[in-house]
Enzyme design. Structure first.
Site, short mmCIF file in Angstrom:
data_model
loop_
_atom_site.label_atom_id
_atom_site.label_comp_id
_atom_site.label_asym_id
_atom_site.label_seq_id
_atom_site.Cartn_x
_atom_site.Cartn_y
_atom_site.Cartn_z
N ASN A 94 17.25 13.41 68.91
CA ASN A 94 18.30 14.11 69.92
C ASN A 94 18.23 15.53 70.20
O ASN A 94 19.20 16.17 70.18
CB ASN A 94 19.83 13.49 69.52
CG ASN A 94 20.13 13.94 68.13
OD1 ASN A 94 19.41 14.89 67.43
ND2 ASN A 94 21.36 13.71 67.76
N LYS A 149 15.67 20.79 67.13
CA LYS A 149 14.75 19.96 66.22
C LYS A 149 13.44 20.03 66.69
O LYS A 149 12.84 20.36 67.55
CB LYS A 149 15.71 18.75 66.13
CG LYS A 149 16.97 18.59 65.78
CD LYS A 149 17.72 17.49 65.76
CE LYS A 149 19.17 17.47 65.25
NZ LYS A 149 19.78 16.07 65.26
N TYR A 163 22.10 18.06 55.31
CA TYR A 163 22.62 16.77 55.75
C TYR A 163 23.08 16.02 54.30
O TYR A 163 23.23 14.75 54.29
CB TYR A 163 21.44 15.87 56.29
CG TYR A 163 21.08 16.49 57.74
CD1 TYR A 163 21.98 16.10 58.87
CD2 TYR A 163 19.74 16.83 58.02
CE1 TYR A 163 21.62 16.54 59.97
CE2 TYR A 163 19.65 17.01 59.39
CZ TYR A 163 20.38 17.06 60.29
OH TYR A 163 20.21 17.50 61.44
N HIS A 191 20.95 20.52 67.16
CA HIS A 191 22.04 20.21 66.25
C HIS A 191 22.89 21.35 66.60
O HIS A 191 22.37 22.75 67.07
CB HIS A 191 21.53 20.50 64.78
CG HIS A 191 22.56 20.80 63.86
ND1 HIS A 191 23.51 19.88 63.40
CD2 HIS A 191 22.96 21.87 63.45
CE1 HIS A 191 24.32 20.33 62.71
NE2 HIS A 191 23.94 21.87 62.59
#
Ligand code: ATP
Length: 137
Positions: free
Chosen positions: A112, A9, A49, A115
């Site tokens: 985070n 990301k 998403y 993915h």
């Protein structure tokens, strides 16, 4: 042969984590079959998403993933989907084990780092979304 979609990301790219992510999958014995750096268009992120549409983190999530280039990859090998998820660590980095990518680099869910597809079905869907067939080796 099983394949999965792994993406570094924008925060991971900015922090220089790409090389480590590649190294971790390579040294585990997995095969890299596609790789590209891309500033994802909004329509692609909406599709990627789609399952989260309507949730309160959906818009911030699209802003976050669209905030800079990502590094998209396809990895191949035995049980790559589930082993890949283990290598990433829990979605919330605060709950990720040290030794996982998120557990080594992250602290919040909203940043985070990486993915990874959560099933073979979503892996196929995501690979088709991010790569043309001729981009995959
Ligand atoms: P990914 O699909 O990125 O591998 P995941 O499958 O572990 O993550 P999901 O529940 O599918 O987790 O959520 C997708 C992404 O949405 C997360 O990786 C995170 O970036 C973001 N996200 C999920 N829940 C939250 C939340 N409560 N607050 C902020 N961001 C969130």
């Amino acid at each position: 042969n099983e394949r999965t979609f792994i993406m570094v990301k924008p925060d991971g790219v900015q922090r220089g984590v790409v090389g480590d992510v590649l190294h971790r999958f390579e040294r585990r014995g997995y095969k890299l079959v596609a790789l590209k750096m891309i500033q994802a268009p909004k329509v692609l992120l909406e599709s990627h998403y789609a399952e989260h549409k309507g949730k309160k983190f959906y818009e911030p999530l699209l802003t976050y993933i669209g905030s800079g280039p990502v590094v998209a990859m396809v990895w191949e090998g035995l049980n790559i989907v589930s082993v890949g998820r283990k290598m990433l660590g829990a979605t919330d980095p605060a709950k990720s084990e040290p030794g996982t990518i998120r557990g080594d680099y992250g602290i919040v869910t909203g940043r985070n780092i990486v993915h990874g597809s959560d099933s073979e079905t979503s892996a196929q869907r995501e690979i088709d979304l991010w790569f043309r067939p001729d981009e995959i080796n």
